[in-house]
Design a protein around this motif. Structure first.
Motif: not given
Length: 492
Positions: A306, A319, A322-323, A328, A331, A359, A362-363
């Protein structure tokens, strides 16, 4: 009211945050640790502090050591606060601070004689390291210890006046052997596959340059347990220092901010005893390799995956990446279809559940881990976290579309601009060479994957070469976001 972080103020600070329940004056040193950075202070030092809070192990205090200007600057910051650290653990719904006190001193990097004398002290039974992946003098092509590195050659020529971490360890072990003392255990806490084996190769390899008999003794009698360490720990900056002051009323020159989660899996192989860390959550196992491979591929590989789409899309925080509606899902598909299938079974562990935990970590917006941190040193990280997975998948005949896209994203990033045209600051020791290769790869993709010191012989794989070329061409033709969407939809 803001209070300075000192031993004299601990009682007053206890009304605000957790502080050591033990008396620092009761501690004696059993460990010397090279590399007192944020990760060490959020990980090993926290475990030791928790153990000391249980009421025993008073002879396992920790002394800091180092050889770089960074180490000297950290020593200066911590000296004024009696070697104490504020550790702030942050989860989505909470923040909690604690002051740790397991460190009882920090050797002056300029006083080399004192460092060697301390390592020779029989009270020191463990010498641990957090010196980053790049600190082990590994040859860029083979990945093995490089005895021809100039710093290693210099220590080999002057073994009694060392300048590297491994030079100090060899000098300390030499004195102990001459005195008939049990050798200390050398414990790597760095994020390297087989970190104990890597450390043993460096110590024995350096010793062999000046004293082959000492090298044989190191190989036969010194313990180098492998370990797997895990805790997301961003760098400290003005934001963290001010937050610590404003939220907890503590003036700490270098607080550590980290996630709530931590993990340490460690082989139980020590020459002179060890602290009872199993009492505070450390998992001791006969073989750490399965846990290590799981973490390196799923978590570190996830970070590597990422980092570059995040940079190319100008996303500052992990984060937020990831959003992102493309990153997201990218990944998730990459992990479930290509990375997790490359990980052998791990005792008492569900790999899909482990990835779900990754996950969630990471968020976590409270940690505020940054994409630029993940994007640093790709030439060191990609060969550890991504390229071995590609090789395994090719041997198994599995899909590599997502992994090839990870390599293409790294290449596109090293071109030096994002999709918006923003300039990417240099973030790799090989940046100039990487940027030149990335420029050439725009017209000739093989110019990138033919870097044998990074990709080995993967360029000879027609399947990988085609997948990489297709991904890189897509990144240039339609951009990062559309390329990710194409992969997620199954078109790639």
């Amino acid at each position: 009211m803001t209070m300075s972080l000192t031993l004299a103020n601990l009682d007053a600070l206890s009304a605000r945050v957790a502080v050591p329940s033990y008396c620092r004056e009761d501690l004696s040193a059993g460990i010397v640790h090279f590399g007192i950075g944020n990760f060490h202070r959020a990980h090993q030092a926290v475990y030791l502090d928790a153990l000391l809070n249980l009421g025993g192990d008073r002879d396992w205090g920790l002394i800091g050591a180092g050889v770089t200007a960074y180490d000297g600057a950290m020593r200066d910051r911590l000296k004024g606060q009696d070697w104490l650290t504020t550790v702030v653990e942050q989860d989505i719904g909470r923040s909690a601070a604690r002051v740790t006190g397991a460190m009882i001193g920090f050797l002056d990097p300029q006083d080399r004689a004192s460092i060697v004398a301390t390592l020779a002290d029989p009270a020191i039974r463990v010498v641990s390291l957090t010196i980053t992946e790049g600190g082990y003098f590994l040859h860029p092509a083979s990945g093995a210890f490089d005895p021809e590195h100039p710093a290693i050659v210099a220590d080999g020529c002057s073994p009694d006046d060392p300048r590297t971490v491994f030079g100090f360890i060899v000098a300390g072990l030499k004195r102990r052997r001459a005195a008939g003392l049990v050798p200390f255990t050398v414990l790597s806490c760095d994020n390297i596959p087989g970190n104990g084996h890597v450390t043993q190769a460096a110590v024995a390899g350096l010793a062999r340059l000046s004293d082959p008999e000492l090298a044989d003794w190191v190989a036969a009698d010194v313990a180098f347990p492998n370990s797997m360490v895990d805790r997301i720990t961003p760098a400290t900056g003005p934001r963290e220092i001010e937050h610590c002051r404003a939220t907890f009323g503590i003036a700490d020159a270098s607080p550590v901010y980290c996630e709530e989660f931590r993990q340490w899996v460690l082989e139980d192989h020590f020459t002179a005893g060890r602290p009872a860390l199993e009492k505070v959550g450390v998992t001791f196992v006969p073989d750490v390799a399965p846990y290590e491979l799981m973490k390196i591929r799923i978590l570190n590989g996830g970070h590597a995956a990422i980092a570059y789409p995040g940079e190319l899309l100008d996303i500052p925080f992990v984060h937020e990446a990831m959003e992102d509606p493309e990153i997201g899902p990218f990944l998730a598909r990459l992990e479930r279809e290509e990375i997790i299938p490359s990980v052998p079974p791990v005792p008492d562990t569900d790999l899909d559940a482990y990835f779900s935990l990754v996950q969630r970590r990471f968020l976590n917006p409270k940690v505020a881990d940054t994409i630029p941190r993940l994007a640093r040193d790709g030439s060191d990280r990609q060969p550890k976290f991504i390229i071995p997975v590609i090789a395994d998948r090719l041997r198994a005949g599995g899909s590599i579309a997502g992994l090839a896209l990870v390599s293409a994203l790294w290449c596109r990033h090293c071109f030096g601009t994002t999709d918006s045209g923003r300039q990417v600051p240099p973030n790799d020791t090989a940046w100039d060479a990487l940027q030149a290769r990335a420029g050439a790869a725009k017209d000739d993709p093989l110019a990138w994957i033919s870097m044998a010191d990074i990709y080995g012989d993967l360029a000879t794989s027609e399947r990988f070469a085609k997948a990489f070329a297709d991904s890189l061409g897509s990144l240039w033709d339609i951009g990062t976001r559309a390329t990710l969407a194409r992969y997620v939809s199954g078109e790639a």
